[in-house]
Design an enzyme around this catalytic site. Sequence first.
Site, PDB file in Angstrom:
ATOM      1  N   CYS A  78       0.510  -1.241   0.206  1.00 27.24           N
ATOM      2  CA  CYS A  78      -0.266  -0.519  -0.143  1.00 27.24           C
ATOM      3  C   CYS A  78       0.970   0.988  -0.088  1.00 27.24           C
ATOM      4  O   CYS A  78       1.397   1.879  -0.722  1.00 27.24           O
ATOM      5  CB  CYS A  78      -1.256  -0.325   1.442  1.00 27.24           C
ATOM      6  SG  CYS A  78      -2.214   1.376   0.843  1.00 27.24           S
TER       7      CYS A  78
ATOM      8  N   HIS B 275      -3.465  -5.301  -0.401  1.00 29.15           N
ATOM      9  CA  HIS B 275      -3.224  -5.306   1.095  1.00 29.15           C
ATOM     10  C   HIS B 275      -3.431  -8.208   0.721  1.00 29.15           C
ATOM     11  O   HIS B 275      -4.841  -7.915   1.715  1.00 29.15           O
ATOM     12  CB  HIS B 275      -4.166  -5.273   1.765  1.00 29.15           C
ATOM     13  CG  HIS B 275      -4.186  -3.832   2.023  1.00 29.15           C
ATOM     14  ND1 HIS B 275      -3.536  -2.925   2.533  1.00 29.15           N
ATOM     15  CD2 HIS B 275      -4.520  -2.534   1.257  1.00 29.15           C
ATOM     16  CE1 HIS B 275      -3.308  -2.453   2.804  1.00 29.15           C
ATOM     17  NE2 HIS B 275      -3.935  -2.194   1.493  1.00 29.15           N
TER      18      HIS B 275
ATOM     19  N   GLU C 277      -1.722  -9.771   3.146  1.00 29.82           N
ATOM     20  CA  GLU C 277      -1.268  -9.299   4.011  1.00 29.82           C
ATOM     21  C   GLU C 277      -2.762 -10.515   5.331  1.00 29.82           C
ATOM     22  O   GLU C 277      -2.699 -10.889   5.675  1.00 29.82           O
ATOM     23  CB  GLU C 277      -0.578  -8.418   5.053  1.00 29.82           C
ATOM     24  CG  GLU C 277      -1.519  -7.430   5.249  1.00 29.82           C
ATOM     25  CD  GLU C 277      -1.810  -6.428   4.628  1.00 29.82           C
ATOM     26  OE1 GLU C 277      -2.191  -5.217   4.386  1.00 29.82           O
ATOM     27  OE2 GLU C 277      -1.628  -6.804   2.916  1.00 29.82           O
TER      28      GLU C 277
END
Length: 233
Positions: A88, A180, A182
């Site tokens: 990001c 994202h 993660e």
Amino acid sequence: MGKRLLYLGNGRKFQSIAKLDDRFEAWGLKVDRYWAYDGQFPETLKGYDGIFLSGSPHGAYEDVPFILREHDLIREAAELEIPMLGICFGSQILASALCGRDQVFRRTSCEIAYKDLPLTEAARTDKLCRDLVDSAYMFVWHNDEVKAAHPDMTILAYSDDCPNHIWRYKDKDIWGIQGHPEVTKAQAVIWFEENRERMTLDGADIDDLKAQAHEAAEAKTMLTRFAELVQNA
């Protein structure tokens, strides 16, 4: 002793909902945590085998002291050929530091959704993306964007609304991921609720997002591949 990873936290809270710093440790790395947002940086990059740069509420183009300092750190790390991964804002500041401050811009609208990000041909042999098949499925949420047209960038994945979602710097071990991967399914539900007001203003239906929450397991292989790369550096 595991290889050393410098983890730069760029958010208002040091540890994000994903707790990726803890997961890097679980994958065998010795993680040195610095809260860059609060002005914390290591005195030297000596001894680091990799660097991770987290998200932030700021834009990489802002003249904020920690952002300016992080630009210098990134350029030094690139000269030292230390592998880097940014997610990001982390992706955006890598692009800004290495490819120019005008490489990152404010979008006219937010891209926020779970999306299949088609891969480019270059992704098929890329060190981080090679486990992906045809696309990378993950949650994306961004108001800033990294331009795709730069001679030092290899684009690895894109969306219907953003031509640069995953990229690599030259042929170096330096990558940016706009989305994202993660965030786990369980973490996503909590994250969406905690950010209900902001995400709603950005055009999301939070209840729909929570119903769509996904593990994004295949996309997470990019993170484990990076950890392996640092471990073998």
